[in-house]
Design an enzyme around this catalytic site. Structure first.
Site, PDB file in Angstrom:
ATOM      1  N   LYS A 116      42.735  52.586  29.559  1.00 47.48           N
ATOM      2  CA  LYS A 116      41.703  51.607  29.929  1.00 47.48           C
ATOM      3  C   LYS A 116      40.467  52.385  30.346  1.00 47.48           C
ATOM      4  O   LYS A 116      40.527  53.276  31.195  1.00 47.48           O
ATOM      5  CB  LYS A 116      42.214  50.762  31.093  1.00 47.48           C
ATOM      6  CG  LYS A 116      41.150  49.924  31.763  1.00 47.48           C
ATOM      7  CD  LYS A 116      41.809  48.998  32.742  1.00 47.48           C
ATOM      8  CE  LYS A 116      40.836  48.459  33.749  1.00 47.48           C
ATOM      9  NZ  LYS A 116      41.428  47.458  34.601  1.00 47.48           N
TER      10      LYS A 116
HETATM   11  C1  R5P Z   1      39.980  49.059  38.858  1.00 47.64           C
HETATM   12  O1  R5P Z   1      40.422  50.194  38.952  1.00 47.64           O
HETATM   13  C2  R5P Z   1      40.832  47.923  38.611  1.00 47.64           C
HETATM   14  O2  R5P Z   1      41.945  48.345  37.879  1.00 47.64           O
HETATM   15  C3  R5P Z   1      40.234  46.707  37.928  1.00 47.64           C
HETATM   16  O3  R5P Z   1      41.281  45.886  37.584  1.00 47.64           O
HETATM   17  C4  R5P Z   1      39.476  47.012  36.678  1.00 47.64           C
HETATM   18  O4  R5P Z   1      38.327  47.733  36.977  1.00 47.64           O
HETATM   19  C5  R5P Z   1      39.157  45.789  35.804  1.00 47.64           C
HETATM   20  O5  R5P Z   1      38.469  44.845  36.451  1.00 47.64           O
HETATM   21  P1  R5P Z   1      36.933  44.557  36.196  1.00 47.64           P
HETATM   22  O6  R5P Z   1      36.851  43.928  34.840  1.00 47.64           O
HETATM   23  O7  R5P Z   1      36.574  43.626  37.288  1.00 47.64           O
HETATM   24  O8  R5P Z   1      36.196  45.864  36.227  1.00 47.64           O
END
Ligand code: R5P
Length: 263
Positions: free
Chosen positions: A174
């Site tokens: 990710k």
């Molecule tokens: C951050 O480390 C978290 O895993 C969040 O879940 C991730 O950043 C995704 O969320 P967002 O789309 O709000 O950035």
């Protein structure tokens, strides 16, 4: 790859189109009661029909999601620092044993790494040790690449961090969307999903998701741009349409507006 690993991966990324809509609501592990996640059960319930996977923490799963909920879980297993700790933000270690992840019947786990920080070794070894355990039980690991101070979110940095995560054994990566995202995808041998990042106008978030998919991403792992939207259900449905129904950003935004106008 063994049957169990493949089976779990197929619950995260749809085999039909090789894509996924992951709903990320794990923010509380370092941000506390994030706007939109004050009551995770209430927020998440109407969104699940448009999500393939739910990413959250052990505490959120136990306290906000009932065990009969039919959604594959990606469990955050790294943590240990808060948003108040500016010097060591995301200097994370293991916070959930593999035994508990198995007991919670998860389809995958997520571990954050910080490439380029003075403590990168801790996070990389932490993730690698967890991958070693997960390999024993056939549980996929999603590496969350975070950005170190001053390193920027450009393709050079993100391709380095993503490729490292894959070479160290992560099954999915990710990362953030950036210019020349094709380079990040092309040089990473495992599926890549993008985080949404801070809330932006719905139109822009849908465009970003579309551009990432065009560049070869396997989907999104999105949080704030969904649950902080003026219409979270409409936004979730629109993101799903971009990922699985090949909607372009305009068609998806129209879908969002149509849903929002009926609220
Ligand atoms: C951050 O480390 C978290 O895993 C969040 O879940 C991730 O950043 C995704 O969320 P967002 O789309 O709000 O950035």
């Amino acid at each position: 790859m063994d049957w169990g690993m493949k089976n779990r991966l197929s619950k995260i990324i749809r085999p039909k189109d090789g894509r996924t809509v992951m709903l990320a609501v794990d923010h509380g592990y370092f941000m506390g009661p994030t706007t939109g996640l004050e009551n995770i059960e209430k927020t998440v319930k109407p969104l699940l029909r448009y999500a393939d996977t739910l990413m959250l923490t052990r505490g959120a799963l136990r306290n906000y999601i009932t065990p009969d909920t039919n959604i594959p879980i990606v469990l955050r297993v790294s943590g240990g620092t808060s948003i108040l700790n500016k010097d060591h933000l995301l200097h994370e270690g293991t916070v959930v044993d593999i035994d508990d992840a198995i007991r919670l019947n998860v389809s995958g786990v997520a571990f954050s790494i910080l490439v380029g920080q003075s403590f990168e070794r801790d996070t990389l070894l932490g993730m690698t040790e967890y991958i070693n355990k997960c390999e024993r039980y056939g549980i996929p690991v999603l590496a969350v690449t975070a950005v170190g101070r001053g390193l920027g979110k450009d393709a050079k940095y993100l391709s380095l961090a993503s490729r490292m995560a894959a070479e160290l054994g992560a099954h999915i990566v990710k990362t953030y969307y950036c210019d020349n995202f094709e380079h990040v995808v092309d040089t990473c041998p495992v599926p890549i999903v993008i985080a949404g990042g801070k809330k932006q106008p719905e139109q822009d978030a849908l465009q970003m998701a579309y551009d990432a998919l065009q560049a070869g991403a396997s989907g999104v792992d999105m949080g704030r741009n969904i649950f902080q939207s003026t219409d979270p259900v409409g936004m979730m449905r629109a993101v799903n349409a971009v990922v699985h129904k090949k909607y372009d950003p305009k068609e998806a935004y129209d879908l969002f507006k149509e849903h929002e106008s009926k609220k």
